[in-house]
Scaffold this motif. Structure first.
Motif, short mmCIF file in Angstrom:
data_model
loop_
_atom_site.label_atom_id
_atom_site.label_comp_id
_atom_site.label_asym_id
_atom_site.label_seq_id
_atom_site.Cartn_x
_atom_site.Cartn_y
_atom_site.Cartn_z
N LEU A 130 2.60 47.85 -57.78
CA LEU A 130 2.41 49.13 -57.07
C LEU A 130 1.53 48.95 -55.40
O LEU A 130 1.18 48.16 -55.18
N THR A 131 2.53 49.12 -54.41
CA THR A 131 1.89 49.81 -53.64
C THR A 131 1.06 50.14 -52.93
O THR A 131 0.26 50.43 -54.02
N GLN A 132 0.24 50.10 -51.55
CA GLN A 132 -0.74 50.31 -51.42
C GLN A 132 -1.28 51.57 -51.60
O GLN A 132 -2.00 52.52 -51.62
N SER A 133 -0.25 52.76 -51.24
CA SER A 133 -0.21 54.45 -51.28
C SER A 133 -0.91 54.76 -52.53
O SER A 133 -1.34 55.50 -52.72
N TYR A 134 -0.31 54.06 -53.86
CA TYR A 134 -0.58 54.30 -55.49
C TYR A 134 -1.67 53.98 -55.24
O TYR A 134 -2.82 54.76 -55.76
N PHE A 135 -2.66 52.84 -55.00
CA PHE A 135 -3.82 52.87 -54.87
C PHE A 135 -5.44 53.95 -54.07
O PHE A 135 -6.18 54.24 -54.40
N THR A 136 -4.46 54.35 -52.78
CA THR A 136 -4.93 55.65 -52.35
C THR A 136 -4.96 56.43 -52.78
O THR A 136 -6.28 57.15 -53.12
#
Length: 286
Positions: free
Chosen positions: A13-19
């Motif tokens: 998952l890219t960082q955008s999902y974690f954010t």
């Protein structure tokens, strides 16, 4: 206080999902050109695949014990609930390390509300389990509901994938040198799946033309109710083929929601450029 979800970089998952979902992320390490990089942070999958095309052999290592200890201690001290959904224990030692650190922290903080779960999943198959857990957490669901759902999804998540060159799996000890040599010579493309967290060869095909069609057939044999689930596709720097597979799936099964992402650096270092993977919930999931 809401439940915090944590995952590692092998979820792809890219960082955008974690954010977006306010999740905690820990990174595996990629070793390339005598340097160490945090997967998903300091190195991109494209960097890794380009290096492999040049004949380099990146290596990976699990999340460090100290990283887990620091994070778990901070959650113990703030008395917040943490659910860590981990990369398959059959493919990395990360889960075992996390369990050890969980025990260590709980010796000092017996009331620490920390839970470590082995998903037995990888790449976006793992990522889909994590995303659903994060959505439930954001809806205010209890840790019991979140963990039960995650365990069930993980158990029924199908991983169907192929690699462009068997040599990469051979380097990682997944297939024998002889099999890789013969496979490359005959242009054999293997289809593999994940069973109880392990990579298992399913069948072999000559050439790439029939490959996508066969992946759809396996999907039809194993799955159900595709229009009501999110389908995952990950690729080793081959977006064109990933998008072609997505179109075929939408057309055949009426699927509305498909997530397409790169195979991340930690997994891609073993599977190589040209990897294509498909993830969906099987018929046993209700």
């Amino acid at each position: 206080m809401s439940v915090k979800i944590m995952a590692d970089s092998a979820s792809d998952l890219t960082q955008s999902y974690f954010t977006e979902y306010d999740m905690e992320m820990v990174s595996l390490t990629v070793h390339l050109d005598d340097k160490d990089y945090e997967d998903g942070v300091a190195i991109t999958p494209k960097n890794v695949f380009d290096a492999m095309r040049e004949g380099k052999s990146p290596k990976t290592s699990q999340v460090s014990p100290q990283t887990f200890k620091t994070i778990f201690t901070s959650y113990a001290e703030s008395k917040q609930t943490l659910v860590y959904l981990a990369f398959s224990s059959e493919l990395s030692g990360t889960y075992q390390t996390a369990k050890m650190m969980e025990q260590e922290v709980k010796e000092e903080y017996p009331d620490a509300d920390i839970h470590v779960i082995d998903t037995k999943c990888a790449s976006i198959g793992y990522g889909l389990v994590v995303l659903n857990a994060a959505k439930l957490a954001n809806e205010g669901k209890s840790k019991e509901e979140i963990m039960e759902d995650a365990k069930k999804r993980a158990l029924h998540m199908e991983h169907i994938f192929t690699v462009d060159d068997l040599e990469y799996l051979q380097r990682g000890g997944r297939v024998s040198k002889a099999a890789a040599f013969v496979g490359t010579l005959l242009n054999i493309k293997p289809i593999l799946h994940v069973e109880d967290g392990k990579l298992i060869p399913l069948e072999k095909m000559r050439g790439t033309k029939k490959l996508l069609g066969r992946m759809l057939e396996i999907m039809e044999e194993r799955g159900l109710n595709f229009e009501n689930q999110t389908i995952g596709i990950s690729h080793g720097d081959d977006l064109e083929r990933a998008e072609k597979l997505a179109e075929m799936i939408k057309e055949k099964f009426g699927v509305k929601d498909v997530i397409i992402e790169f195979v991340g650096s930690a997994i891609g270092a073993h599977s190589g450029p040209g990897t294509l993977a498909l993830f969906f919930l099987n018929k046993s999931f209700e």
